[in-house]
Motif scaffolding. Structure first.
Motif, PDB file in Angstrom:
ATOM      1  N   LYS A  10       0.835  -1.200   0.000  1.00  0.00           N
ATOM      2  CA  LYS A  10       0.000   0.000   0.000  1.00  0.00           C
ATOM      3  C   LYS A  10       0.875   1.257   0.000  1.00  0.00           C
ATOM      4  N   TYR A  50     -12.129  -2.879  -3.285  1.00  0.00           N
ATOM      5  CA  TYR A  50     -12.671  -3.009  -1.929  1.00  0.00           C
ATOM      6  C   TYR A  50     -14.197  -3.034  -1.900  1.00  0.00           C
ATOM      7  N   LEU A  53     -16.352  -4.062   1.010  1.00  0.00           N
ATOM      8  CA  LEU A  53     -16.314  -3.249   2.239  1.00  0.00           C
ATOM      9  C   LEU A  53     -17.073  -1.934   2.079  1.00  0.00           C
ATOM     10  N   PHE A  58     -15.411   2.934   7.440  1.00  0.00           N
ATOM     11  CA  PHE A  58     -14.049   3.357   7.069  1.00  0.00           C
ATOM     12  C   PHE A  58     -13.801   3.275   5.562  1.00  0.00           C
ATOM     13  N   LEU A  62     -10.504   4.445   3.530  1.00  0.00           N
ATOM     14  CA  LEU A  62      -9.693   3.360   2.957  1.00  0.00           C
ATOM     15  C   LEU A  62      -9.387   3.656   1.486  1.00  0.00           C
ATOM     16  N   ARG A 103       3.051  -6.859   9.139  1.00  0.00           N
ATOM     17  CA  ARG A 103       2.323  -5.835   9.890  1.00  0.00           C
ATOM     18  C   ARG A 103       2.781  -5.775  11.343  1.00  0.00           C
ATOM     19  N   ILE A 110      -4.335   0.382  11.967  1.00  0.00           N
ATOM     20  CA  ILE A 110      -5.143  -0.471  11.071  1.00  0.00           C
ATOM     21  C   ILE A 110      -5.433   0.232   9.745  1.00  0.00           C
ATOM     22  N   ASN A 113      -1.764  -0.112   7.215  1.00  0.00           N
ATOM     23  CA  ASN A 113      -1.201  -1.422   7.568  1.00  0.00           C
ATOM     24  C   ASN A 113      -0.299  -2.044   6.492  1.00  0.00           C
ATOM     25  N   HIS A 116      -1.602  -5.614   1.589  1.00  0.00           N
ATOM     26  CA  HIS A 116      -2.844  -6.372   1.430  1.00  0.00           C
ATOM     27  C   HIS A 116      -2.498  -7.752   0.901  1.00  0.00           C
TER      28      HIS A 116
HETATM   29  P1  CMP Z   1      -6.780  -5.228   3.869  1.00  0.00           P
HETATM   30  O1  CMP Z   1      -6.178  -6.534   4.212  1.00  0.00           O
HETATM   31  O2  CMP Z   1      -6.322  -4.538   2.657  1.00  0.00           O
HETATM   32  O3  CMP Z   1      -8.365  -5.442   3.755  1.00  0.00           O
HETATM   33  C1  CMP Z   1      -9.295  -4.442   4.066  1.00  0.00           C
HETATM   34  C2  CMP Z   1      -8.657  -3.215   4.623  1.00  0.00           C
HETATM   35  O4  CMP Z   1      -9.553  -2.348   5.272  1.00  0.00           O
HETATM   36  C3  CMP Z   1      -7.669  -3.597   5.680  1.00  0.00           C
HETATM   37  O5  CMP Z   1      -6.565  -4.225   5.109  1.00  0.00           O
HETATM   38  C4  CMP Z   1      -7.428  -2.249   6.344  1.00  0.00           C
HETATM   39  O6  CMP Z   1      -6.500  -1.470   5.613  1.00  0.00           O
HETATM   40  C5  CMP Z   1      -8.803  -1.616   6.222  1.00  0.00           C
HETATM   41  N1  CMP Z   1      -9.528  -1.670   7.484  1.00  0.00           N
HETATM   42  C6  CMP Z   1     -10.095  -2.750   8.046  1.00  0.00           C
HETATM   43  N2  CMP Z   1     -10.682  -2.404   9.199  1.00  0.00           N
HETATM   44  C7  CMP Z   1     -10.490  -1.080   9.356  1.00  0.00           C
HETATM   45  C8  CMP Z   1     -10.855  -0.130  10.343  1.00  0.00           C
HETATM   46  N3  CMP Z   1     -11.553  -0.489  11.418  1.00  0.00           N
HETATM   47  N4  CMP Z   1     -10.466   1.142  10.170  1.00  0.00           N
HETATM   48  C9  CMP Z   1      -9.776   1.520   9.076  1.00  0.00           C
HETATM   49  N5  CMP Z   1      -9.396   0.659   8.110  1.00  0.00           N
HETATM   50  C10 CMP Z   1      -9.746  -0.618   8.249  1.00  0.00           C
END
Ligand code: CMP
Length: 144
Positions: A10, A50, A53, A58, A62, A103, A110, A113, A116
């Protein structure tokens, strides 16, 4: 079984100079790099990646984060590379991620991080198709 997974460094990982560190960990484990590119993605593309999500609170942040700078998109191949790749990456929340994972070793937030990794073989297939519509060149190591 031989699998492929989608791994993305990322924008924070790229900006912090962690590209070599991430690639080194997957290479030394014994996985094979099958495709790689440094790209700036559009907002609409990040939203597609994404899509699952989109209802999360978030989601907007994100997407902003993913488009904030270049990312490194990669396809890695090897035995059980999807689940083992997730172990190398570590838990989503870096504070819960074990030391020794990417990580766990390099992040605290979070929302920042570093990396991915696909969470299933099916999602890996979808993500690879989304990020590498041009396809992936074939090469075979003599060890595999
Ligand atoms: P990733 O493995 O790329 O998959 C979904 C992403 O959403 C995750 O890593 C984080 O970067 C992001 N994410 C998940 N939960 C949260 C949260 N509570 N707040 C902000 N970002 C989040």
């Amino acid at each position: 079984a031989m699998e492929q997974t989608f791994i993305m460094i990322k924008p924070d990982g790229v900006q912090r100079g962690l590209i070599g560190e991430v690639i080194g960990r997957f290479e030394k484990k014994g996985f094979y790099l099958k495709a790689m590119k440094l790209v700036n993605v559009e907002k609409s593309f990040a939203e597609k990646h994404y899509a699952d999500l989109s209802s999360k609170p978030f989601f907007g942040g994100l997407v902003e984060y993913i488009v904030s700078g270049p990312v490194v998109a990669m396809v890695w191949e090897g035995k059980q590379v999807v689940s083992t790749g997730r172990k190398i990456v570590g838990a989503t929340n870096p504070l819960a991620a074990e030391p020794g994972t990417i990580r766990g070793d390099f992040a605290v937030d979070i929302g920042r991080n570093v990396i991915h990794g696909s969470d299933s073989v099916e999602n890996a297939r979808k993500e690879i198709a989304l990020w590498f519509p041009e396809g992936i060149a074939e090469w075979r190591s003599n060890q595999h």
